[in-house]
Design an enzyme around this catalytic site. Structure first.
Site, PDB file in Angstrom:
ATOM      1  CG  HIS A 250      -2.094   0.929   1.023  1.00  0.00           C
ATOM      2  ND1 HIS A 250      -2.023   2.289   1.257  1.00  0.00           N
ATOM      3  CD2 HIS A 250      -3.338   0.680   0.574  1.00  0.00           C
ATOM      4  CE1 HIS A 250      -3.189   2.820   0.964  1.00  0.00           C
ATOM      5  NE2 HIS A 250      -4.009   1.879   0.549  1.00  0.00           N
ATOM      6  CG  ASP A 301      -8.619  -3.999  -3.262  1.00  0.00           C
ATOM      7  OD1 ASP A 301      -9.839  -3.805  -3.174  1.00  0.00           O
ATOM      8  OD2 ASP A 301      -7.810  -3.122  -3.609  1.00  0.00           O
TER       9      ASP A 301
HETATM   10  C1  COA Z   1      -0.616  -0.627  -4.021  1.00  0.00           C
HETATM   11  C2  COA Z   1       0.734  -0.379  -4.691  1.00  0.00           C
HETATM   12  C3  COA Z   1       0.464   0.157  -6.099  1.00  0.00           C
HETATM   13  C4  COA Z   1       1.496   0.649  -3.852  1.00  0.00           C
HETATM   14  O1  COA Z   1       2.564   0.996  -4.594  1.00  0.00           O
HETATM   15  P1  COA Z   1       3.734   2.028  -4.201  1.00  0.00           P
HETATM   16  O2  COA Z   1       3.470   2.752  -2.978  1.00  0.00           O
HETATM   17  O3  COA Z   1       3.966   2.829  -5.422  1.00  0.00           O
HETATM   18  O4  COA Z   1       4.918   1.063  -3.905  1.00  0.00           O
HETATM   19  P2  COA Z   1       5.761   0.335  -5.014  1.00  0.00           P
HETATM   20  O5  COA Z   1       4.906  -0.278  -6.058  1.00  0.00           O
HETATM   21  O6  COA Z   1       6.821   1.286  -5.469  1.00  0.00           O
HETATM   22  O7  COA Z   1       6.387  -0.800  -4.121  1.00  0.00           O
HETATM   23  C5  COA Z   1       7.580  -0.672  -3.337  1.00  0.00           C
HETATM   24  C6  COA Z   1       8.353  -1.974  -3.479  1.00  0.00           C
HETATM   25  O8  COA Z   1       7.555  -3.060  -3.009  1.00  0.00           O
HETATM   26  C7  COA Z   1       7.299  -3.966  -4.048  1.00  0.00           C
HETATM   27  N1  COA Z   1       5.890  -4.328  -4.010  1.00  0.00           N
HETATM   28  C8  COA Z   1       4.857  -3.500  -3.703  1.00  0.00           C
HETATM   29  N2  COA Z   1       3.711  -4.167  -3.777  1.00  0.00           N
HETATM   30  C9  COA Z   1       4.022  -5.421  -4.132  1.00  0.00           C
HETATM   31  C10 COA Z   1       3.247  -6.557  -4.361  1.00  0.00           C
HETATM   32  N3  COA Z   1       1.916  -6.501  -4.245  1.00  0.00           N
HETATM   33  N4  COA Z   1       3.853  -7.690  -4.710  1.00  0.00           N
HETATM   34  C11 COA Z   1       5.201  -7.739  -4.806  1.00  0.00           C
HETATM   35  N5  COA Z   1       5.994  -6.684  -4.604  1.00  0.00           N
HETATM   36  C12 COA Z   1       5.404  -5.539  -4.268  1.00  0.00           C
HETATM   37  C13 COA Z   1       7.582  -3.233  -5.350  1.00  0.00           C
HETATM   38  O9  COA Z   1       7.920  -4.095  -6.390  1.00  0.00           O
HETATM   39  C14 COA Z   1       8.687  -2.309  -4.933  1.00  0.00           C
HETATM   40  O10 COA Z   1       9.881  -3.050  -4.911  1.00  0.00           O
HETATM   41  P3  COA Z   1      11.253  -2.347  -5.379  1.00  0.00           P
HETATM   42  O11 COA Z   1      11.462  -1.233  -4.405  1.00  0.00           O
HETATM   43  O12 COA Z   1      12.225  -3.455  -5.264  1.00  0.00           O
HETATM   44  O13 COA Z   1      11.011  -1.878  -6.764  1.00  0.00           O
HETATM   45  C15 COA Z   1       1.561  -1.683  -4.752  1.00  0.00           C
HETATM   46  O14 COA Z   1       1.805  -2.164  -3.466  1.00  0.00           O
HETATM   47  C16 COA Z   1       0.886  -2.742  -5.599  1.00  0.00           C
HETATM   48  O15 COA Z   1       0.986  -2.698  -6.834  1.00  0.00           O
HETATM   49  N6  COA Z   1       0.140  -3.699  -4.988  1.00  0.00           N
HETATM   50  C17 COA Z   1      -0.566  -4.690  -5.728  1.00  0.00           C
HETATM   51  C18 COA Z   1      -1.871  -4.135  -6.263  1.00  0.00           C
HETATM   52  C19 COA Z   1      -2.905  -3.943  -5.184  1.00  0.00           C
HETATM   53  O16 COA Z   1      -3.119  -4.808  -4.361  1.00  0.00           O
HETATM   54  N7  COA Z   1      -3.585  -2.785  -5.241  1.00  0.00           N
HETATM   55  C20 COA Z   1      -4.595  -2.439  -4.284  1.00  0.00           C
HETATM   56  C21 COA Z   1      -4.116  -1.338  -3.402  1.00  0.00           C
HETATM   57  S1  COA Z   1      -5.261  -1.004  -2.094  1.00  0.00           S
END
Ligand code: COA
Length: 381
Positions: A250, A301
């Site tokens: 998140h 979710d």
């Molecule tokens: C929600 C989300 C977009 C938040 O993203 P964010 O704050 O931009 O954080 P990031 O995507 O940059 O993630 C930080 C790190 O954790 C990792 N990470 C984050 N969520 C992850 C996941 N669900 N599975 C695997 N790795 C994950 C990223 O790959 C990143 O790794 P890195 O630093 O080695 O590149 C992200 O966690 C995600 O895509 N989750 C899956 C989709 C989801 O469940 N969405 C509903 C949100 S309520």
């Protein structure tokens, strides 16, 4: 120039509707842990007025919402036209919200309670019409959540299920400047009408990084169950392939999503009572392994995937449930933004090259320029 990726941590405006400060979710100052047992109608009132209602005010709002939970024949006829396989329910919803703004809202003056009621009813109608099931009619003496559940399942839910689903709706009702709410606020800042703002919000919610994640979570559980692959092996494979595991992580909550903690209990209970514990057990194994491997926690979710499955919904419709719950928050933010009156129009940092224009492009007979013109189709006529 060092820019915050994806506006992370950037405060773009003040709000009195909700907060995630210090990773604690509050609605108008009230912690969600305390509001989880409030009625949905109370929370709607709170988010729209930023104060708790009196008993009479809740009753009046409930009456108004329930009385508006019906759709004009013309809207139903049009939903029937679009609510067909293979269209995704969120695409159908996107079109339906836009349709509501034209087929139902004749004078263009629909007010928030009417809009929320129509959204809930339209979402239930999409779910049932897509499956060629007959539409149900509201019971004036039931609450909004009970009626909504009846409209999409076709069965009167037990009081225990109404209570649990009411908590689900309350927990999803708002979440400060998440992607879909921010989208709605951008459109609202241009002083566009409510339905235009909501249509945009639905578009943003559809994506798997936002509301679309719940559908993907269930697809993962179903695949693990059908193929018999060990959950740990499945996760290992996905991560090795550079894929994200849906339902984890998140932007705000780096030490656990407070909503997921409450939803976990509801998912467990519903899974037990509907013979779906196999899915909940899979979720437990995956969550434990994800924490061990990545230190990521489940988000809002993750557990709703099992909850919606237990309610008999097809996974493709899960995100429409999120939209039904979040409409309350979207409306609150649209009103706040319109009242504020400021246009949201950020700036960007141009990082392309600078050039001097020396005349019409066709006069420069260089190969690269000619190719560019052809690519854009400008030489066709
Ligand atoms: C929600 C989300 C977009 C938040 O993203 P964010 O704050 O931009 O954080 P990031 O995507 O940059 O993630 C930080 C790190 O954790 C990792 N990470 C984050 N969520 C992850 C996941 N669900 N599975 C695997 N790795 C994950 C990223 O790959 C990143 O790794 P890195 O630093 O080695 O590149 C992200 O966690 C995600 O895509 N989750 C899956 C989709 C989801 O469940 N969405 C509903 C949100 S309520």
């Amino acid at each position: 120039m060092d820019l915050p990726k994806g506006l992370a941590g950037v405060v773009i405006s003040e709000t009195k509707i909700s907060s995630t400060k210090d990773a604690k979710l509050t609605y108008s100052g009230y912690p969600i842990q305390e509001l989880k047992d409030a009625s949905f109608e109370e929370v709607v009132y709170l988010l729209w007025h930023q104060e708790t209602p009196t008993v009479e005010q809740v009753q009046d709002l409930r009456k108004l919402l329930v009385s508006e939970m019906k759709l004009p024949d013309e809207t139903i006829r049009l939903i029937k036209e679009v609510a067909k396989e293979p269209q995704h329910p969120m695409s159908i919803l996107r079109t339906t919200v836009s349709l509501l703004g034209t087929t139902h809202n004749e004078d263009g003056l629909d007010q928030p309670p009417v809009i929320l009621a129509k959204m809930l009813t339209a979402i239930a109608a999409i779910i049932r019409l897509r499956d060629n099931q007959k539409l149900m009619e509201v019971h004036e003496d039931w609450g909004v959540v009970e009626n909504f559940m009846y409209l999409f399942t076709g069965q009167r839910p037990s009081p225990e299920y109404v209570k649990m689903f009411s908590t689900v709706m309350v927990l999803h009702a708002d979440h400060e400047f998440n992607a879909s709410t921010f989208t709605a606020r951008v459109v609202a800042s241009t002083q566009a009408d409510y339905y235009s703002c909501l249509t945009a919000a639905v578009c943003a919610l559809k994506g798997p990084l936002h509301g679309g994640a719940n559908e993907q979570v269930f697809k993962m559980l179903a695949e693990i169950r059908e193929t018999g692959i060990k959950p740990i092996d499945y996760i290992e494979k996905q991560i090795a392939a550079g894929k994200k595991i849906m339902g984890f992580g998140h932007r705000i909550y780096k030490h656990g999503d407070p909503r997921a903690k409450i939803l976990r209990g509801i998912a467990e209970k519903m899974a037990q009572t509907t013979n779906n514990s196999v899915y909940f057990d899979l979720e437990e194994q995956i969550a434990n392994y994800m924490f061990e491997k990545t230190k990521l926690y489940p988000n809002v979710d993750y557990y709703t995937a099992v909850i919606y499955h237990c309610l008999g919904l097809d996974s493709s419709t899960f995100t429409t449930m999120f939209a039904a719950c979040r409409t309350t928050g979207w409306m609150a933010h649209i009103i706040e933004q319109q009242t504020d009156g400021t246009l949201i129009r950020p700036s960007s940092e141009y990082v392309g090259e600078m050039h001097h224009y020396t005349g019409p492009i066709k006069a420069q007979a260089t190969a690269s320029v000619t190719k560019k013109v052809v690519d854009f189709g400008a030489t066709k006529s």
